[in-house]
Structure formats: structure tokens, C-alpha cells
Design a protein around this motif. Structure first.
Motif, PDB file in Angstrom:
ATOM      1  N   PRO A   1       0.831  -1.210   0.000  1.00 55.35           N
ATOM      2  CA  PRO A   1       0.000   0.000   0.000  1.00 55.35           C
ATOM      3  C   PRO A   1       0.864   1.258   0.000  1.00 55.35           C
ATOM      4  CG  PRO A   1      -0.658  -1.517   1.747  1.00 55.35           C
ATOM      5  CD  PRO A   1       0.652  -1.997   1.223  1.00 55.35           C
ATOM      6  N   ILE A   2       0.506   2.224  -0.852  1.00 51.56           N
ATOM      7  CA  ILE A   2       1.236   3.491  -0.888  1.00 51.56           C
ATOM      8  C   ILE A   2       0.258   4.666  -0.955  1.00 51.56           C
ATOM      9  CG2 ILE A   2       3.296   2.462  -1.930  1.00 51.56           C
ATOM     10  CD1 ILE A   2       2.483   3.630  -4.611  1.00 51.56           C
ATOM     11  N   THR A   3       0.732   5.823  -0.527  1.00 49.90           N
ATOM     12  CA  THR A   3      -0.088   7.034  -0.541  1.00 49.90           C
ATOM     13  C   THR A   3      -0.081   7.652  -1.945  1.00 49.90           C
ATOM     14  OG1 THR A   3       1.762   8.506  -0.004  1.00 49.90           O
ATOM     15  CG2 THR A   3       0.589   7.492   1.862  1.00 49.90           C
ATOM     16  N   GLY A   4      -0.955   8.618  -2.135  1.00 51.85           N
ATOM     17  CA  GLY A   4      -0.999   9.326  -3.416  1.00 51.85           C
ATOM     18  C   GLY A   4       0.319  10.021  -3.729  1.00 51.85           C
ATOM     19  N   THR A   5       0.961  10.592  -2.701  1.00 51.16           N
ATOM     20  CA  THR A   5       2.249  11.261  -2.901  1.00 51.16           C
ATOM     21  C   THR A   5       3.322  10.258  -3.300  1.00 51.16           C
ATOM     22  OG1 THR A   5       1.649  12.946  -1.268  1.00 51.16           O
ATOM     23  CG2 THR A   5       3.992  12.720  -1.788  1.00 51.16           C
ATOM     24  N   GLU A   6       3.316   9.091  -2.631  1.00 49.35           N
ATOM     25  CA  GLU A   6       4.282   8.051  -2.983  1.00 49.35           C
ATOM     26  C   GLU A   6       4.044   7.529  -4.398  1.00 49.35           C
ATOM     27  OE1 GLU A   6       5.389   6.169   1.405  1.00 49.35           O
ATOM     28  OE2 GLU A   6       3.561   5.515   0.386  1.00 49.35           O
ATOM     29  N   ALA A   7       2.767   7.426  -4.794  1.00 48.64           N
ATOM     30  CA  ALA A   7       2.455   6.982  -6.159  1.00 48.64           C
ATOM     31  C   ALA A   7       2.990   7.986  -7.178  1.00 48.64           C
ATOM     32  CB  ALA A   7       0.947   6.803  -6.324  1.00 48.64           C
ATOM     33  N   ALA A   8       2.848   9.281  -6.871  1.00 50.43           N
ATOM     34  CA  ALA A   8       3.383  10.314  -7.766  1.00 50.43           C
ATOM     35  C   ALA A   8       4.902  10.207  -7.859  1.00 50.43           C
ATOM     36  CB  ALA A   8       2.967  11.699  -7.263  1.00 50.43           C
ATOM     37  N   TRP A   9       5.558   9.886  -6.743  1.00 45.72           N
ATOM     38  CA  TRP A   9       7.017   9.717  -6.715  1.00 45.72           C
ATOM     39  C   TRP A   9       7.440   8.553  -7.610  1.00 45.72           C
ATOM     40  CZ3 TRP A   9      11.030  12.479  -5.040  1.00 45.72           C
ATOM     41  CH2 TRP A   9      12.252  11.859  -4.824  1.00 45.72           C
ATOM     42  N   VAL A  10       6.671   7.451  -7.546  1.00 51.46           N
ATOM     43  CA  VAL A  10       6.974   6.299  -8.400  1.00 51.46           C
ATOM     44  C   VAL A  10       6.869   6.693  -9.872  1.00 51.46           C
ATOM     45  CG1 VAL A  10       6.174   4.008  -9.129  1.00 51.46           C
ATOM     46  CG2 VAL A  10       6.319   4.565  -6.689  1.00 51.46           C
ATOM     47  N   ARG A  11       5.838   7.452 -10.217  1.00 52.42           N
ATOM     48  CA  ARG A  11       5.665   7.874 -11.618  1.00 52.42           C
ATOM     49  C   ARG A  11       6.823   8.770 -12.071  1.00 52.42           C
ATOM     50  NH1 ARG A  11       0.335   8.638  -9.554  1.00 52.42           N
ATOM     51  NH2 ARG A  11      -1.036   6.962 -10.267  1.00 52.42           N
ATOM     52  N   LEU A  12       7.317   9.587 -11.144  1.00 52.70           N
ATOM     53  CA  LEU A  12       8.374  10.544 -11.472  1.00 52.70           C
ATOM     54  C   LEU A  12       9.764   9.916 -11.437  1.00 52.70           C
ATOM     55  CD1 LEU A  12       8.994  13.584 -12.001  1.00 52.70           C
ATOM     56  CD2 LEU A  12       9.246  13.825  -9.528  1.00 52.70           C
ATOM     57  N   ARG A  13      10.056   9.148 -10.386  1.00 54.10           N
ATOM     58  CA  ARG A  13      11.411   8.647 -10.144  1.00 54.10           C
ATOM     59  C   ARG A  13      11.570   7.142 -10.310  1.00 54.10           C
ATOM     60  NH1 ARG A  13      14.544  12.307  -7.049  1.00 54.10           N
ATOM     61  NH2 ARG A  13      13.978  14.393  -7.766  1.00 54.10           N
ATOM     62  N   GLY A  14      10.479   6.401 -10.265  1.00 54.03           N
ATOM     63  CA  GLY A  14      10.559   4.944 -10.379  1.00 54.03           C
ATOM     64  C   GLY A  14      10.398   4.246  -9.042  1.00 54.03           C
ATOM     65  N   ALA A  15      10.074   2.960  -9.107  1.00 53.67           N
ATOM     66  CA  ALA A  15       9.820   2.162  -7.908  1.00 53.67           C
ATOM     67  C   ALA A  15      11.059   2.028  -7.028  1.00 53.67           C
ATOM     68  CB  ALA A  15       9.305   0.783  -8.309  1.00 53.67           C
ATOM     69  N   ALA A  16      12.235   1.883  -7.641  1.00 57.98           N
ATOM     70  CA  ALA A  16      13.463   1.694  -6.863  1.00 57.98           C
ATOM     71  C   ALA A  16      13.739   2.903  -5.973  1.00 57.98           C
ATOM     72  CB  ALA A  16      14.644   1.437  -7.792  1.00 57.98           C
ATOM     73  N   ALA A  17      13.464   4.099  -6.470  1.00 57.52           N
ATOM     74  CA  ALA A  17      13.702   5.314  -5.683  1.00 57.52           C
ATOM     75  C   ALA A  17      12.806   5.345  -4.442  1.00 57.52           C
ATOM     76  CB  ALA A  17      13.465   6.555  -6.541  1.00 57.52           C
ATOM     77  N   LEU A  18      11.561   4.908  -4.582  1.00 59.38           N
ATOM     78  CA  LEU A  18      10.673   4.880  -3.424  1.00 59.38           C
ATOM     79  C   LEU A  18      11.136   3.838  -2.422  1.00 59.38           C
ATOM     80  CD1 LEU A  18       8.186   5.816  -1.897  1.00 59.38           C
ATOM     81  CD2 LEU A  18       6.823   4.186  -3.236  1.00 59.38           C
ATOM     82  N   ARG A  19      11.537   2.672  -2.913  1.00 59.11           N
ATOM     83  CA  ARG A  19      12.024   1.638  -1.991  1.00 59.11           C
ATOM     84  C   ARG A  19      13.280   2.107  -1.259  1.00 59.11           C
ATOM     85  NH1 ARG A  19      10.490  -1.971  -6.494  1.00 59.11           N
ATOM     86  NH2 ARG A  19       8.512  -2.960  -5.913  1.00 59.11           N
ATOM     87  N   ASP A  20      14.146   2.852  -1.951  1.00 59.37           N
ATOM     88  CA  ASP A  20      15.340   3.414  -1.311  1.00 59.37           C
ATOM     89  C   ASP A  20      14.943   4.392  -0.206  1.00 59.37           C
ATOM     90  OD1 ASP A  20      16.967   1.938  -2.972  1.00 59.37           O
ATOM     91  OD2 ASP A  20      17.446   3.605  -4.322  1.00 59.37           O
TER      92      ASP A  20
END
Length: 196
Positions: free
Chosen positions: A158-177
Motif C-alpha cells: 500500500p502506498i499514498t498518493g504522494t508516494e504513487a506520484a514519486w513512483v511515476r516521477l522517479r521509479g519504484a526503486a527510488a521509493l524503496r530506497d
């Protein structure tokens, strides 16, 4: 291959993988689609509850641009959501999981690691999370008789709307980091979001 045999095998594979008591099941039906079930595995010794979809793998997923879908070959998947905090922490999550698992049939989405599915509303009552990020659940793929592809079991984080936007911008690996750097337990339904 008989379709019911796929789901019977998937269910048995999940029960064997998670161990413990038999899961409870909730069935969700959508107009024009075959029913989807969500299995709920009781809390283990670490107070971890697992929810797993059953029905997404009934048919192979296909690219919507394909003129003819292959009824046997193609990727198959189910979603696995893991949360800490007992059985009542995520009231109504089974319906959200079923909606997300229906995305391949409804929208032609092919579920894969690093995929993002956005529900656009809370995943469960009171949740700050509106989307899921797909990853490796750790459940071994289930081999099916040739020529069918194996069933993959994808972690639904589960992720928030802000985290989803981050994934779209930077990719999944950046969020996991960012989660790793902040020491965030993504299985905690009451966690805060990563500082992005």
C-alpha cells in the motif's frame, strides 16, 4: 487445461506457502466478470495477516493491443497483501484487492514487479493509502502444465498518493530506497509516508 484446476492449485500452493490454519474467503463479483475471491490468512506469530487474491490467474494477462488473446500462454499473477496488526486492521480491504486484481480483465493491465495500480480511493476504511506498488512477494511461482506460464505471486504494497506520484516521477526503486533510508516498515498499516 480446466480453469477450475488452476485456481484449486493456486489455493493449495498459497496454503502450503503460508502454513497455519485454513484461510477465510470473501467472494467479490463484478458485472461481466467471473467472481474473484480474496483469501485471508490469520495472523501468525509475528501478528502478520496475509490477504491473497484468487481468480486473477484464471486467464493469462494480455496486452490490450493484441488482436487475439492466447487462452493458454501469457503471464498469470495473483496479489498478496501483508499487514501487521491483526485481522481487523484493514476493514473492507478485500473489495479493494479484488478491484485491483480485476484490472487485467477490465483494463488490459499486465501485472508485474514495479507496477503501480492506483485505486483513487482509500484501500480500506480510514487508510491513507490509495494505490499499491507491486513487488516480489517471496512466494515461489506455481508451475502449470505446459504450455501455460507459471502463476506469479506479487506483493501488493500500500502506498499514498504522494508516494504513487514519486513512483511515476522517479521509479519504484527510488521509493524503496526512501523507505529503507527512513526505516519504514511497509507492512505497518499505520506507517507514515516516506519523506520525498
Amino acid at each position: 487445461m480446466v480453469i477450475d484446476n488452476v485456481l484449486t492449485s493456486v489455493r493449495a500452493h498459497l496454503v502450503e506457502s503460508f502454513g497455519g490454519p485454513e484461510p477465510s474467503a470473501a467472494s467479490v463479483t463484478f458485472l461481466g466478470l467471473e467472481p474473484l475471491e480474496v483469501l485471508r490468512f490469520p495472523a501468525d506469530s509475528e501478528d502478520v495477516v496475509r490477504y491473497a487474491t484468487l481468480g486473477c490467474s484464471r486467464h493469462p494477462m494480455a496486452d490490450p493491443s493484441d488482436l487475439v488473446a492466447d487462452p493458454v500462454r501469457g503471464p498469470r499473477a495473483e496479489l498478496v497483501l501483508t499487514l501487521r496488526g491483526g485481522l481487523d486492521v484493514a476493514s473492507g480491504v478485500h473489495r479493494s484487492l479484488a478491484i485491483l486484481a480485476a484490472a487485467p480483465a477490465v483494463e488490459g493491465v499486465v501485472l508485474a514487479v514495479d507496477g503501480l495500480l492506483d485505486l483513487g480511493e482509500p484501500l480500506w476504511k480510514g487508510a491513507p493509502f490509495t494505490a499499491i506498488l507491486l513487488g516480489d512477494s517471496g512466494v515461489e511461482p506455481l508451475s502449470l502444465p505446459e504450455p501455460a506460464d507459471p502463476v506469479q505471486f506479487l506483493d501488493a504494497v500500500p502506498i499514498t498518493g504522494t508516494e504513487a506520484a514519486w513512483v511515476r516521477l522517479r521509479g519504484a526503486a527510488a521509493l524503496r530506497d526512501a523507505w529503507a533510508e527512513a526505516g519504514i516498515d511497509v507492512r505497518d498499516p499505520r506507517r507514515g509516508q516516506a519523506s520525498l
